[in-house]
Scaffold this motif. Structure first.
Motif, short mmCIF file in Angstrom:
data_model
loop_
_atom_site.label_atom_id
_atom_site.label_comp_id
_atom_site.label_asym_id
_atom_site.label_seq_id
_atom_site.Cartn_x
_atom_site.Cartn_y
_atom_site.Cartn_z
N ASN A 26 63.43 -34.14 -18.75
CA ASN A 26 63.11 -35.40 -18.07
C ASN A 26 61.67 -35.43 -17.59
O ASN A 26 61.03 -36.48 -17.59
CB ASN A 26 64.08 -35.62 -16.91
N LYS A 29 59.56 -36.01 -20.66
CA LYS A 29 59.66 -37.43 -21.02
C LYS A 29 58.64 -38.26 -20.25
O LYS A 29 57.94 -39.10 -20.82
CB LYS A 29 61.08 -37.93 -20.75
N LYS A 33 55.43 -40.23 -21.96
CA LYS A 33 55.31 -41.68 -21.80
C LYS A 33 53.98 -42.06 -21.15
O LYS A 33 53.36 -43.06 -21.52
CB LYS A 33 56.49 -42.22 -20.97
N PHE A 64 59.65 -30.87 -26.39
CA PHE A 64 60.82 -31.67 -26.04
C PHE A 64 61.92 -31.49 -27.09
O PHE A 64 63.09 -31.24 -26.74
CB PHE A 64 60.43 -33.14 -25.94
N TRP A 153 64.91 -40.71 -25.97
CA TRP A 153 65.16 -41.08 -24.56
C TRP A 153 66.60 -41.55 -24.37
O TRP A 153 67.25 -41.20 -23.38
CB TRP A 153 64.22 -42.19 -24.11
N GLU A 181 63.55 -41.36 -13.24
CA GLU A 181 62.10 -41.47 -13.42
C GLU A 181 61.38 -41.94 -12.16
O GLU A 181 60.25 -41.54 -11.89
CB GLU A 181 61.78 -42.44 -14.56
#
Length: 225
Positions: A26, A29, A33, A64, A153, A181
């Protein structure tokens, strides 16, 4: 069948390991992004023009996929398939904080298998044909693999949800914030490097204009954002 203490300890070990991998995924991620977010003020002048950030972006995706594979590949020890199977087989021999029934476990298994059936082949190819190994048919696999980040995702979101529900029954704790997030820390280094680039440009603009003093209002505007 093993006694309840042993099964409980085994489940605790599985959940601890899986939680650590999920937390890392996470966070990766978020980093990925941010590196490719075209709406960020720093994208056009900093990340899109930097070979370092480009390599960082590619290697974060590589990491990842490799870590993600640990949670979905049938041959990996701490994968969700084995976790759910273990919980179903040993449900009555595990000391749950809140009882969990077979219907709930069946639904979680269904959710997991549904998303994995959609994307596992592409995840497998990315990991085994590109990142962990270099396949002789790499070009062909590259054409066949069409896994976009949004699909990774989506799959991660399902894994998060499955873990959260099992963990809540086992430990009676809410760990949703660990994967949210909005609450996870976001790296400031990209933004800071962009600010440095702006300050550097402001400094050289002053030199070109034969100005000895910096415009502190402009400096403040850059630093505060």
């Amino acid at each position: 069948m093993e006694d309840s203490i042993t099964c409980t300890q085994q489940l605790q070990l599985k959940l601890d390991e899986i939680k650590n991998i999920l937390i890392e995924l996470n966070r990766l991620k978020i980093d990925i992004k941010l590196l490719i977010d075209k709406d960020q003020v720093y994208f056009l002048e900093t990340t899109s023009k930097s070979s370092f950030y480009y390599r960082l972006h590619l290697n974060y995706i590589r990491l990842f996929v490799i870590d993600f594979y640990k949670l979905v590949a049938p041959n990996e020890h701490f994968n969700f398939g084995k976790l759910l199977s273990f919980c179903k087989i040993n449900r009555r021999n595990i000391q749950w904080s809140k009882d969990i029934d077979n219907e709930t476990l069946d639904q979680l298994e269904k959710d997991f298998k549904s998303i994995i059936n959609q994307h596992y082949k592409d995840i497998y190819n990315l990991r085994n044909k590109f990142y962990a190994h270099s396949d002789k048919n790499k070009t062909r696999f590259e054409k066949e693999t069409r896994l976009k980040l949004i699909k990774l995702w989506e799959t991660l979101d399902v894994l998060n949800d499955v873990f959260i529900k099992i963990n809540s029954h086992f430990r009676n704790e809410d760990c949703r914030l660990l994967f949210n997030e909005d609450f996870l820390p976001k790296p400031k280094e990209i933004e800071d490097s962009h600010k440095y680039k702006q300050l550097r440009e402001l400094f050289f603009q002053g030199l070109r204009g034969n100005k000895e003093d910096l415009n502190y209002d402009e400096v403040k505007k850059i630093i505060i954002g």
